[in-house]
Design a protein around this motif. Structure first.
Motif, PDB file in Angstrom:
ATOM      1  N   LEU A   1       0.837  -1.205   0.000  1.00 23.77           N
ATOM      2  CA  LEU A   1       0.000   0.000   0.000  1.00 23.77           C
ATOM      3  C   LEU A   1       0.868   1.250   0.000  1.00 23.77           C
ATOM      4  CD1 LEU A   1      -2.804  -0.932   2.569  1.00 23.77           C
ATOM      5  CD2 LEU A   1      -2.958  -0.950   0.073  1.00 23.77           C
ATOM      6  N   TRP A   2       1.935   1.227   0.794  1.00 21.69           N
ATOM      7  CA  TRP A   2       2.833   2.379   0.865  1.00 21.69           C
ATOM      8  C   TRP A   2       3.569   2.565  -0.457  1.00 21.69           C
ATOM      9  CZ3 TRP A   2       7.486   3.202   4.676  1.00 21.69           C
ATOM     10  CH2 TRP A   2       7.659   4.576   4.895  1.00 21.69           C
ATOM     11  N   ASP A   3       3.939   1.465  -1.113  1.00 24.98           N
ATOM     12  CA  ASP A   3       4.582   1.558  -2.428  1.00 24.98           C
ATOM     13  C   ASP A   3       3.629   2.171  -3.457  1.00 24.98           C
ATOM     14  OD1 ASP A   3       6.817   0.364  -1.274  1.00 24.98           O
ATOM     15  OD2 ASP A   3       6.437  -1.608  -2.154  1.00 24.98           O
ATOM     16  N   LEU A   4       2.360   1.809  -3.386  1.00 27.02           N
ATOM     17  CA  LEU A   4       1.370   2.429  -4.273  1.00 27.02           C
ATOM     18  C   LEU A   4       1.278   3.928  -4.002  1.00 27.02           C
ATOM     19  CD1 LEU A   4      -1.456  -0.257  -4.278  1.00 27.02           C
ATOM     20  CD2 LEU A   4      -0.187   0.559  -6.266  1.00 27.02           C
ATOM     21  N   ASN A   5       1.369   4.302  -2.728  1.00 22.71           N
ATOM     22  CA  ASN A   5       1.393   5.720  -2.371  1.00 22.71           C
ATOM     23  C   ASN A   5       2.603   6.412  -2.997  1.00 22.71           C
ATOM     24  OD1 ASN A   5      -0.877   6.177  -0.745  1.00 22.71           O
ATOM     25  ND2 ASN A   5       0.343   7.175   0.812  1.00 22.71           N
ATOM     26  N   GLU A   6       3.741   5.726  -3.029  1.00 23.25           N
ATOM     27  CA  GLU A   6       4.951   6.325  -3.605  1.00 23.25           C
ATOM     28  C   GLU A   6       4.782   6.564  -5.105  1.00 23.25           C
ATOM     29  OE1 GLU A   6       8.761   8.002  -4.033  1.00 23.25           O
ATOM     30  OE2 GLU A   6       7.377   7.829  -2.344  1.00 23.25           O
ATOM     31  N   VAL A   7       4.147   5.642  -5.801  1.00 20.68           N
ATOM     32  CA  VAL A   7       3.867   5.853  -7.229  1.00 20.68           C
ATOM     33  C   VAL A   7       3.025   7.117  -7.392  1.00 20.68           C
ATOM     34  CG1 VAL A   7       2.669   4.942  -9.266  1.00 20.68           C
ATOM     35  CG2 VAL A   7       4.085   3.419  -7.867  1.00 20.68           C
ATOM     36  N   ALA A   8       1.994   7.255  -6.564  1.00 21.37           N
ATOM     37  CA  ALA A   8       1.132   8.440  -6.642  1.00 21.37           C
ATOM     38  C   ALA A   8       1.905   9.704  -6.280  1.00 21.37           C
ATOM     39  CB  ALA A   8      -0.070   8.277  -5.712  1.00 21.37           C
ATOM     40  N   ALA A   9       2.794   9.624  -5.281  1.00 29.11           N
ATOM     41  CA  ALA A   9       3.592  10.789  -4.883  1.00 29.11           C
ATOM     42  C   ALA A   9       4.524  11.213  -6.015  1.00 29.11           C
ATOM     43  CB  ALA A   9       4.396  10.481  -3.620  1.00 29.11           C
TER      44      ALA A   9
ATOM     45  N   LYS B   1      -0.991 -13.124  -7.585  1.00 31.96           N
ATOM     46  CA  LYS B   1      -1.467 -11.754  -7.841  1.00 31.96           C
ATOM     47  C   LYS B   1      -0.593 -10.736  -7.110  1.00 31.96           C
ATOM     48  CE  LYS B   1      -5.375 -12.831  -9.994  1.00 31.96           C
ATOM     49  NZ  LYS B   1      -5.770 -12.387 -11.290  1.00 31.96           N
ATOM     50  N   GLN B   2      -0.143 -11.087  -5.904  1.00 35.38           N
ATOM     51  CA  GLN B   2       0.756 -10.208  -5.142  1.00 35.38           C
ATOM     52  C   GLN B   2       2.036  -9.967  -5.925  1.00 35.38           C
ATOM     53  OE1 GLN B   2       0.406  -8.566  -2.188  1.00 35.38           O
ATOM     54  NE2 GLN B   2       2.491  -7.799  -2.284  1.00 35.38           N
ATOM     55  N   GLU B   3       2.601 -11.019  -6.486  1.00 34.78           N
ATOM     56  CA  GLU B   3       3.831 -10.885  -7.279  1.00 34.78           C
ATOM     57  C   GLU B   3       3.613 -10.029  -8.521  1.00 34.78           C
ATOM     58  OE1 GLU B   3       7.147 -11.550  -7.024  1.00 34.78           O
ATOM     59  OE2 GLU B   3       6.563 -11.895  -4.948  1.00 34.78           O
ATOM     60  N   ALA B   4       2.471 -10.199  -9.169  1.00 35.85           N
ATOM     61  CA  ALA B   4       2.159  -9.396 -10.362  1.00 35.85           C
ATOM     62  C   ALA B   4       2.071  -7.916  -9.983  1.00 35.85           C
ATOM     63  CB  ALA B   4       0.859  -9.871 -11.002  1.00 35.85           C
TER      64      ALA B   4
ATOM     65  N   GLN C   1       4.531  -4.822 -11.214  1.00 32.95           N
ATOM     66  CA  GLN C   1       3.932  -3.637 -11.832  1.00 32.95           C
ATOM     67  C   GLN C   1       4.359  -2.368 -11.087  1.00 32.95           C
ATOM     68  OE1 GLN C   1      -0.352  -3.799 -12.106  1.00 32.95           O
ATOM     69  NE2 GLN C   1      -0.519  -1.634 -12.640  1.00 32.95           N
ATOM     70  N   ILE C   2       4.307  -2.405  -9.773  1.00 33.70           N
ATOM     71  CA  ILE C   2       4.687  -1.239  -8.973  1.00 33.70           C
ATOM     72  C   ILE C   2       6.163  -0.926  -9.162  1.00 33.70           C
ATOM     73  CG2 ILE C   2       4.976  -0.401  -6.603  1.00 33.70           C
ATOM     74  CD1 ILE C   2       2.396  -2.041  -5.933  1.00 33.70           C
ATOM     75  N   GLN C   3       7.021  -1.943  -9.164  1.00 31.72           N
ATOM     76  CA  GLN C   3       8.455  -1.714  -9.360  1.00 31.72           C
ATOM     77  C   GLN C   3       8.726  -1.079 -10.720  1.00 31.72           C
ATOM     78  OE1 GLN C   3      10.886  -1.867  -7.104  1.00 31.72           O
ATOM     79  NE2 GLN C   3       9.261  -2.383  -5.673  1.00 31.72           N
ATOM     80  N   ASN C   4       8.017  -1.529 -11.753  1.00 27.88           N
ATOM     81  CA  ASN C   4       8.184  -0.934 -13.085  1.00 27.88           C
ATOM     82  C   ASN C   4       7.753   0.532 -13.092  1.00 27.88           C
ATOM     83  OD1 ASN C   4       9.186  -3.279 -14.228  1.00 27.88           O
ATOM     84  ND2 ASN C   4       7.185  -3.977 -14.917  1.00 27.88           N
ATOM     85  N   GLU C   5       6.644   0.841 -12.418  1.00 28.63           N
ATOM     86  CA  GLU C   5       6.180   2.219 -12.357  1.00 28.63           C
ATOM     87  C   GLU C   5       7.158   3.097 -11.580  1.00 28.63           C
ATOM     88  OE1 GLU C   5       2.170   2.244 -10.841  1.00 28.63           O
ATOM     89  OE2 GLU C   5       1.465   0.922 -12.433  1.00 28.63           O
TER      90      GLU C   5
END
Length: 191
Positions: free
Chosen positions: A109-117, A169-172, A176-180
């Protein structure tokens, strides 16, 4: 002449604000880091015995640290922070899920926040001149939109992975997040 005077006034106000900007985070807050991951000791919310919490809670946020003028400097990425509040976060030690699974879920969740930041930093930097000169787009609207987008993505992630339990699904999502994050590396806050 009026535009020039207004521009000089805004520039002076921005410079005064930038001298006060870039405050350090208060105690109990963590800045997102690519090298430091969440740990069980980071969840420090004190709960009463027989509380009604039945799951872990992570208090995440995106905040501005400074003014729009800070977006022009060498520390421009530090103007937007992706933070974790330790005192507002809790791990459910009595739950059926292991601590490792709960922390992995919160970290995602925090990594998703970093993409948004990072996307917000990119958008603010691209629009900084227009924001200063014309007040449009409103920085608050950009921040609100970032919150809405990340909220929708977090819901989608939770649904698709059953809160991080479906490992494939977690790995996918992790890939995806790492690529972003790599695509937006120019808008990262250095560790």
């Amino acid at each position: 002449m009026i535009r020039y005077s207004l521009f000089c006034l805004l520039l002076l106000l921005g410079l005064r604000g930038s001298a006060q900007s870039q405050k350090p985070l208060p105690p109990g807050y963590l800045q997102w880091s690519a090298t430091r991951r969440l740990q069980s000791a980071d969840f420090q919310m004190k709960v009463r015995p027989q509380n009604n919490l039945n799951q872990s809670v992570g208090n995440l946020g995106i905040q501005m640290n400074g003014g729009i003028m800070d977006l022009f400097g060498k520390n421009a990425n530090r103007a937007v922070q992706n933070v974790f509040h330790c005192g507002g976060s809790y791990l459910d030690s009595a739950g059926r899920l292991s601590t490792e699974i709960q922390i992995r879920y919160m970290q995602t969740l925090w990594d998703l926040n970093e993409v948004a930041a990072r996307k917000l930093r990119q958008e603010l930097r691209a629009n900084a001149k227009r924001i200063i000169l014309w007040g449009k787009p409103d920085a608050n609207d950009l921040i609100r939109t970032a919150y809405e987008v990340v909220g929708q993505r977090q819901i989608q992630y939770a649904g698709e992975t059953k809160y991080g339990l479906f490992l494939d699904k977690q790995e996918a999502w992790k890939r995806q997040i790492q690529n972003e994050l790599l695509e937006l590396a120019a808008f990262a806050v250095p560790d």
